[in-house]
Design an enzyme around this catalytic site. Sequence first.
Site, PDB file in Angstrom:
ATOM      1  N   GLU A 144     -27.992  28.366  37.023  1.00  0.00           N
ATOM      2  CA  GLU A 144     -29.292  27.937  36.492  1.00  0.00           C
ATOM      3  C   GLU A 144     -30.068  27.046  37.460  1.00  0.00           C
ATOM      4  O   GLU A 144     -29.561  26.014  37.901  1.00  0.00           O
ATOM      5  CB  GLU A 144     -29.072  27.158  35.191  1.00  0.00           C
ATOM      6  CG  GLU A 144     -30.364  26.675  34.549  1.00  0.00           C
ATOM      7  CD  GLU A 144     -30.136  25.836  33.299  1.00  0.00           C
ATOM      8  OE1 GLU A 144     -31.085  25.708  32.507  1.00  0.00           O
ATOM      9  OE2 GLU A 144     -29.020  25.306  33.126  1.00  0.00           O
ATOM     10  N   GLU A 239     -33.627  25.581  23.832  1.00  0.00           N
ATOM     11  CA  GLU A 239     -33.100  24.345  24.423  1.00  0.00           C
ATOM     12  C   GLU A 239     -34.257  23.368  24.606  1.00  0.00           C
ATOM     13  O   GLU A 239     -34.702  23.105  25.717  1.00  0.00           O
ATOM     14  CB  GLU A 239     -32.401  24.637  25.761  1.00  0.00           C
ATOM     15  CG  GLU A 239     -31.585  23.464  26.270  1.00  0.00           C
ATOM     16  CD  GLU A 239     -31.005  23.710  27.659  1.00  0.00           C
ATOM     17  OE1 GLU A 239     -29.806  23.479  27.861  1.00  0.00           O
ATOM     18  OE2 GLU A 239     -31.769  24.128  28.556  1.00  0.00           O
TER      19      GLU A 239
END
Length: 263
Positions: A144, A239
């Site tokens: 990520e 998120e």
Amino acid sequence: MNCSILFTDLPLHERPQAARDAGFDAVEFWWPFAEAVPANREVDAFVRAVDDAGVRLTGLNFPAGDMPAGDRGLLSDPSRSHEFRDAIAIATGIGARLGTTGFNALYGNRIDGVAPAEQDTLAAENLAVAGLAAAAIGAVVLVEPVSGVDAYPLKTAADAVAVLDRVGSDHVALLLDVYHLAVNGDDVEAAIDRYAGRIGHVQIADAPGRGEPGTGDLPLSAWLERLTAAGYDGWIGCEYKPTGSDPFAWLPAGARAGSTTRA
């Protein structure tokens, strides 16, 4: 729902049920333990909380160090990568019990006195090992790009894909968090178009502020439609940091269950 950033007013083991009560049938967590190698009873208690709530754990982070203090991963740190290795079996063991499809392996910050090439070589080795363990349960390891930490070297989708190329494994994929990419100035539409086949998971939040969709100015709906058109049919992880009294008002109740969405 990412239960490490949402439902934070509740004890961790109560959050899966809270997600279920809000209409969601899938959750994800950052590493839910204080240590990289928790006691068996801690693992069992976490699994039981998710299982009893009747939700699926679609995503789980590997241990990433002390994140409030600025740590963002262990796998490229020569002094701590053994902690990452030790946690692989624990994470995939949890995943095998709860149906996890993606394990987020935060890359780690650059370290003074350690050559970047040395960190990159170590990271590739650790990601390859983790990828094989994930593949054994039908999952992938995720890499990520992240914003907000200058020492974290992966800022764009291209940065993360360069890591994937270095690893050379079909079991390691891109985590496309549109919030982080947008904040870092990356071209999200171009990333979707160019790397659609490398994406293993997607996460969303609005910007500025990292709040729920609709609190900022990112074209989240258009990006999700673009992902679908490009062939992505995986999970979308929420998120974000809730800003209002109902942090789920942006999403109709009937669209909150992943199984319903797919149907």
